[in-house]
Design a protein around this motif. Structure first.
Motif, PDB file in Angstrom:
ATOM      1  N   LEU B 319       0.830  -1.205   0.000  1.00  0.00           N
ATOM      2  CA  LEU B 319       0.000   0.000   0.000  1.00  0.00           C
ATOM      3  C   LEU B 319       0.862   1.251   0.000  1.00  0.00           C
ATOM      4  O   LEU B 319       1.713   1.425   0.879  1.00  0.00           O
ATOM      5  CB  LEU B 319      -0.868   0.018   1.259  1.00  0.00           C
ATOM      6  CG  LEU B 319      -1.852  -1.129   1.441  1.00  0.00           C
ATOM      7  CD1 LEU B 319      -2.307  -1.199   2.898  1.00  0.00           C
ATOM      8  CD2 LEU B 319      -3.052  -0.972   0.526  1.00  0.00           C
ATOM      9  N   MET B 320       0.632   2.127  -0.962  1.00  0.00           N
ATOM     10  CA  MET B 320       1.309   3.421  -0.945  1.00  0.00           C
ATOM     11  C   MET B 320       0.357   4.577  -1.204  1.00  0.00           C
ATOM     12  O   MET B 320       0.660   5.713  -0.873  1.00  0.00           O
ATOM     13  CB  MET B 320       2.406   3.456  -2.012  1.00  0.00           C
ATOM     14  CG  MET B 320       3.809   3.465  -1.435  1.00  0.00           C
ATOM     15  SD  MET B 320       5.021   3.969  -2.696  1.00  0.00           S
ATOM     16  CE  MET B 320       5.462   5.611  -2.116  1.00  0.00           C
ATOM     17  N   ASN B 339      -0.776 -14.674   2.814  1.00  0.00           N
ATOM     18  CA  ASN B 339      -0.663 -13.360   2.174  1.00  0.00           C
ATOM     19  C   ASN B 339      -0.154 -12.320   3.163  1.00  0.00           C
ATOM     20  O   ASN B 339      -0.359 -12.436   4.376  1.00  0.00           O
ATOM     21  CB  ASN B 339      -2.024 -12.902   1.639  1.00  0.00           C
ATOM     22  CG  ASN B 339      -2.576 -13.877   0.635  1.00  0.00           C
ATOM     23  OD1 ASN B 339      -2.011 -14.071  -0.423  1.00  0.00           O
ATOM     24  ND2 ASN B 339      -3.676 -14.516   0.997  1.00  0.00           N
ATOM     25  N   VAL B 340       0.445 -11.301   2.601  1.00  0.00           N
ATOM     26  CA  VAL B 340       1.004 -10.211   3.380  1.00  0.00           C
ATOM     27  C   VAL B 340       0.379  -8.895   2.918  1.00  0.00           C
ATOM     28  O   VAL B 340       0.244  -8.661   1.714  1.00  0.00           O
ATOM     29  CB  VAL B 340       2.535 -10.130   3.174  1.00  0.00           C
ATOM     30  CG1 VAL B 340       3.111  -8.880   3.806  1.00  0.00           C
ATOM     31  CG2 VAL B 340       3.204 -11.373   3.728  1.00  0.00           C
ATOM     32  N   ILE B 341      -0.009  -8.066   3.867  1.00  0.00           N
ATOM     33  CA  ILE B 341      -0.410  -6.694   3.565  1.00  0.00           C
ATOM     34  C   ILE B 341       0.573  -5.793   4.279  1.00  0.00           C
ATOM     35  O   ILE B 341       0.845  -5.980   5.467  1.00  0.00           O
ATOM     36  CB  ILE B 341      -1.841  -6.398   4.069  1.00  0.00           C
ATOM     37  CG1 ILE B 341      -2.823  -7.409   3.486  1.00  0.00           C
ATOM     38  CG2 ILE B 341      -2.262  -4.977   3.699  1.00  0.00           C
ATOM     39  CD1 ILE B 341      -4.252  -7.234   4.025  1.00  0.00           C
ATOM     40  N   VAL B 342       1.107  -4.814   3.562  1.00  0.00           N
ATOM     41  CA  VAL B 342       2.096  -3.943   4.170  1.00  0.00           C
ATOM     42  C   VAL B 342       2.012  -2.561   3.520  1.00  0.00           C
ATOM     43  O   VAL B 342       1.631  -2.443   2.357  1.00  0.00           O
ATOM     44  CB  VAL B 342       3.519  -4.532   4.015  1.00  0.00           C
ATOM     45  CG1 VAL B 342       3.931  -4.622   2.557  1.00  0.00           C
ATOM     46  CG2 VAL B 342       4.536  -3.749   4.813  1.00  0.00           C
ATOM     47  N   GLY B 343       2.317  -1.539   4.283  1.00  0.00           N
ATOM     48  CA  GLY B 343       2.296  -0.185   3.744  1.00  0.00           C
ATOM     49  C   GLY B 343       3.651   0.476   3.840  1.00  0.00           C
ATOM     50  O   GLY B 343       4.522   0.025   4.582  1.00  0.00           O
ATOM     51  N   SER B 344       3.816   1.569   3.093  1.00  0.00           N
ATOM     52  CA  SER B 344       5.092   2.286   3.121  1.00  0.00           C
ATOM     53  C   SER B 344       4.903   3.737   2.727  1.00  0.00           C
ATOM     54  O   SER B 344       3.986   4.095   2.009  1.00  0.00           O
ATOM     55  CB  SER B 344       6.090   1.624   2.163  1.00  0.00           C
ATOM     56  OG  SER B 344       7.324   2.299   2.179  1.00  0.00           O
TER      57      SER B 344
END
Lengths: 398, 398, 398, 398
Positions: B319-320, B339-344
């Motif tokens: 997520l950006m 699954n992986v959810i990640v933001g930056s």
């Protein structure tokens, strides 16, 4: 050796719910990928049946201990419409049970042949063993990549294949692990009590270490739920260098076990505020790992989001608990704090290291056992545990 | 050198929304951490002001190119109640602009001293440079750990400090990067067009490579949104070995730029079904990376969940994009498929590698430029871009 | 506060060895990057000098404890030709000492300003602290990337800047860490004993965790050398889940400390065969981590190679010990067994986690202390420790 | 289908060298783990023999293309004492060849059964395929962990089992990979030329991506040796974002292929100085990856050490080339610069991604082919290639 044996079997009625057609992996009256869509009227029976035969790379194992898993309780339970409460792979008429240990009493010649050729004699008559319940096909594209838990045609011991709530069980060499290393620290029958609990530890090891990448020594962690998964998580997290491990759990008995396994603090979320406890015990920076082992993701996520936002960047939520299915995730929090959400199941590939940890005494999973029962008591306990959420592990001893 | 210079400034009225009190990092009338909670009535003005002075470790940079970022448009725009639409750190009266390049025209003596002592002369008068907009404090606990984007007291050039939509700008040596390596492949003024676009590439590099861990060469990827972040994502993903990169974007012009930057397929989700396209182009296994760069997490998540479930295990959602704030995440999918959810966000620490990639011609960010304008045209374009979602990068040239 | 203070200083004569010219980072008579190429005739003197002044982001620290490091001994020792035995950054006339703890007695206004603006009050008069000895420049290309230990112009407290074998010391906010969290488990003066030993732990944490990637819980590890680095390694490896940690060390006192810090077995390689011990205690599979902390890489490598080859794949050799400079590496072993050799030095970026581990009681570094001395005894102990390899940590208390 | 087929076989005389006793995995006259310790007088013969039979999970493959590997040349060559020059697993009387592609002409019923049950029809009569040569046992402790290349009892197709320099070959479903995705970009017979070269690419992918962890996009890389492994390395490194890839190789033809596969510069180390070239082309910072694919570790290591020391920290040496066995490693360099040395062999688990990369056109391995021959020409070319180090891949077409 005796010719017949006692086993706890589960019988089911084939009754696909409206809208559910069997797919290629379903077999009418036999096998369903999502149990609660196809099976009604679960009935647990203790039967007497012939000892199983073994193939060339299989071993016959005399079962010495087998614990009851939450899945066993759900399979045998039914909802208002009479469907089993378990939503995953289930077959009709199989022996249940999969968290077990025992001794090899017979081995196929393929095992002996392999051992002779490699010069490595790991298994022999009398070797204490356990086995994984994921019985991968070994042939599909995922098995070729060594990702056995993602097998396209996995079977599961105690779910779709005969399990281990029986006097004897069979497993293929591909899925058997020696417990020989436990002998020193767990003398006599104690070995089997510890050995039967390698399975839940292996699932947690996969989730926290392999999938989630562990933590940095000195990080803090929070465990939500003090069942076998959560308790195993506490023990593992503390063993890998978590400075503070906090358990959130309703039951006082389970909280006590959590403390015995290494938790620094255990609380009842009805009595103390979740986010306040976590911020207080982590000096305001929050935990780096939140391990959801209660199946309450929907309920707890708002607090996780609050802690993600209030705490330092780089925290993870690791999901293992089945139950509530949705979390309303505030994506801006993840973007602002580099948080990670990840899930895991299965346990392939990690068993030897888990056994070494238990053998070394880093984790003593016997602390989870709160009750020992006989095989005959299983049906009654499957019913009791529907509502009793105070027990740790209920262990069948033979 | 001239004594005064032209600059594009943003003026704001201090008007905390109900329920928002200034915290320790807010300064009444000056600085707010969450702009849209405190600032009303944004006004863009072109002013003439003295050239900035430089400190001992700072450089004065003659700006040669500066592109308009979506954040610039949001800061200058207001909602129905008159509040700015930008929700992050914003100060009153600063020069906006942060995606820029220029030439050093003066340097503090500290820079020269350092270069003399190290024997490394990277910066001199005339060196083409860019600078990061994250101006970390260098002193807090996160800066001590080298995690500059997590700085407790970060300032941002073009948001809370004077930015680069001006004839001259100032930056500290800690935040300046040489563009000298670009000279070979980007002769003359072309260097500055490419150099001004290092910034969005750096943010994407941080998100996809540093935070999300990249992908395995041969994996497929999907990019949602063809603005500068999404387009940079396409270029980067293709450069690191993605076998298939799919762009989902409304604008045909942006889709064309996406294809020019390496996308294998670009489609309008109003014309083709998102999940069908992805499954078709990935042979049914889904993508391994879904890069959300449109700020539509709420809208698109159900499709992501569908693809997570239908596809192979181990996919990530990165997520950006700012915008919609919530995603309803089905946790069972994550558990079942790892699954992986990640933001930056942010971009510190990666600039040299991004510059090397652009210098080597692996990525040519000039392909994103669809229009060149003058500084005087900025106010008008800040208005136009509120509704025009067809442009790639609008670049101010000096 | 007193106006002058006592400090242990090292004085040196500038005498470049044949073939060594000062580079840009050398300063004649002042500073050398490789001490033993430029400095002769090391002389340790206890001097009385004015208290140091502090800059705006610096703190004045009243030193409470400081341990003697092997580097201190080497700096003050000389070879046959009269050159110092220490081969790294060294300046003339500086106060030595860097493994220390103390209390803040004065702070620059920049620290107060930062804390006021962030709302985080970590440091105040009386706060117990330690500081890293790596004093990076903060401005070079590596510092920009947060890789402070790779700084192009690093200074080192106690080597090229005044250190902490003095009644007072100065450090910049960028390098100071609060020890406040230690108060609960280390009451009174005990805090300072533990706090002075954060430094060697931090170096080991960087090597084993950050650089070498730790180990999988349940893996075995071998530590070569029971000085402060090796002993810290034992404590850390055991804390992160090593099933078996084996110490190889000549001194029986150090072996005892190793066992107290968690080693499962400690032996004298003159009495037991290295490879036999390791294979026996690891069930024939070898260790996954070999931590070289004795500076005997040349001597021990043949045994490492033997164990790499005899054991399971994927073992690592982690090098931290200075001393013998070459290892004859059999590349076919690495190819056949995927072994990794890697080295590390420095300690930036890991301090907060190390402090948390010590604060939580996971590691108690006081176990390494075998002797407490006064500042006046330092010169004599610097001589004694040239040959005495039985002591653990010799700690100066104030 | 024909009843007999032509095959290239290697016959050997059992003659253990002094001091070598057969272990549990050796079989007198049949099988040796280290060929050059047991086998003399290698003789290559083209034979006519019955078509192989297939088991339930095996496929019969009509071979369409097979390239000659350096191992094939070494196996058929002998040293002064008459021993084969190949030092790894070799059996007597087997068909050699393992870099191949072909079409399925028959399948065991187990494959059909699996595909029916999973609903995934990947393989059918006519499917173009390749297969890995690592034929792991599937049963040992390492196979249980999915680490097939570390199998305790691995066989190797073309070394200890019949290989693919024959009109037909057999492989188990566990080791077969579909080349169907290549059809679009490699029409007709071209598919088989590309498909036969998946094998060396897979070995390089494992080494550089799985074992060595790839590189950060924008990093530079050096490849030592332009044989099939080095050339595959160039293609892969460039595909994953290396800004500069430098090839060091004697042969001008191989240097040309290297440039065609993406190298930025290729040089002859007899004409240009290795370290000067690398420092010049990397702006003085050195490469981040050095890929040793020539088997000259002993010769080249001093230059690697020089570059490790002169360049930036964090560089890796990845070893794949067999040949010279020792490197004199300066450990202080590794400690000072965090360098990593690591080796790799094998190729399990990565084939699908490699095939996707080739199918997407990211790598076209056909560029390595410099000559096409018939099966009858193999014996002559096995001799020619002992001294001819100019050819790229010599490909047998059927």
């Amino acid at each position: 050796m005796q010719e017949t044996m006692k086993a706890v079997k589960l019988f089911l009625d084939w009754a696909p719910r409206e809208g559910y057609q069997p797919g290629p992996r379903e077999v009418k009256g036999k096998r369903a990928q999502e149990g609660n869509k196809f099976w009604r009227n679960p009935q647990v029976k203790i039967v007497q049946e012939p000892l199983p035969e073994i193939g060339p790379t299989e071993a016959l194992i005399k079962v010495k201990a087998c614990s009851i898993c939450g899945s066993d309780v759900l399979m045998a339970d039914s909802d208002e419409a009479g469907y089993t409460r378990y939503g995953y792979l289930m077959s009709n008429g199989v022996t249940i049970g999969h968290e077990f240990s025992g001794e090899i009493v017979a081995m196929g010649e393929g095992i002996e042949e392999l051992q002779r050729r490699t010069g490595q004699e790991i298994f022999r008559i009398g070797t204490p063993v356990t086995a994984q319940c994921v019985v991968n096909c070994g042939l599909c594209e995922k098995c070729k990549e060594g990702k056995f838990d993602e097998c396209w045609l996995t079977e599961e011991r105690g779910f779709s294949l005969d399990g281990t709530m029986a006097e004897y069980a069979v497993a293929d060499l591909r899925h058997i692990y020696s417990l020989g290393e436990l002998r020193e620290k767990y003398p006599g029958e104690e070995l089997f009590l510890a050995g039967a609990l390698i399975e839940p530890l292996a699932g947690v090891y996969k989730a926290l270490i392999e999938v989630a990448g562990g933590l940095k020594p000195g990080d803090s962690a929070v465990v939500i739920g003090g069942g076998a998964i959560g308790l195993s998580g506490i023990a593992l997290l503390k063993t890998i260098g978590a400075s503070t491990v906090i358990l959130c759990e309703f039951s006082s008995q389970r909280r006590e076990i959590g403390m015995a396994l290494g938790a620094d603090y255990a609380f009842d979320p009805r009595e103390e505020n979740f986010t306040e406890v976590v911020l207080r015990l982590t000096g305001g920076v929050g935990a780096k790992v939140y391990f959801e082992a209660a199946g309450v993701a929907t309920t707890v996520y708002p607090d996780i989001d609050y802690l993600f936002k209030a705490g330092e960047a780089g925290s993870k939520l690791v999901l293992m608990g089945h139950g509530e299915e949705y979390a309303t995730v505030r994506t801006e929090t993840l973007i602002g704090k580099y948080n990670v959400i990840v899930g895991s199941h299965g346990h392939s590939g990690v068993w030897r290291n888990v056994i070494k940890m238990v053998a070394a005494g880093l984790i003593d999973p016997r602390k989870m056992i709160t009750r020992k029962i006989t095989l005959d008591e299983v049906p009654q306990w499957l019913t009791t545990l529907r509502t009793n959420k105070e027990e740790g592990k209920v262990m069948i001893v033979f």
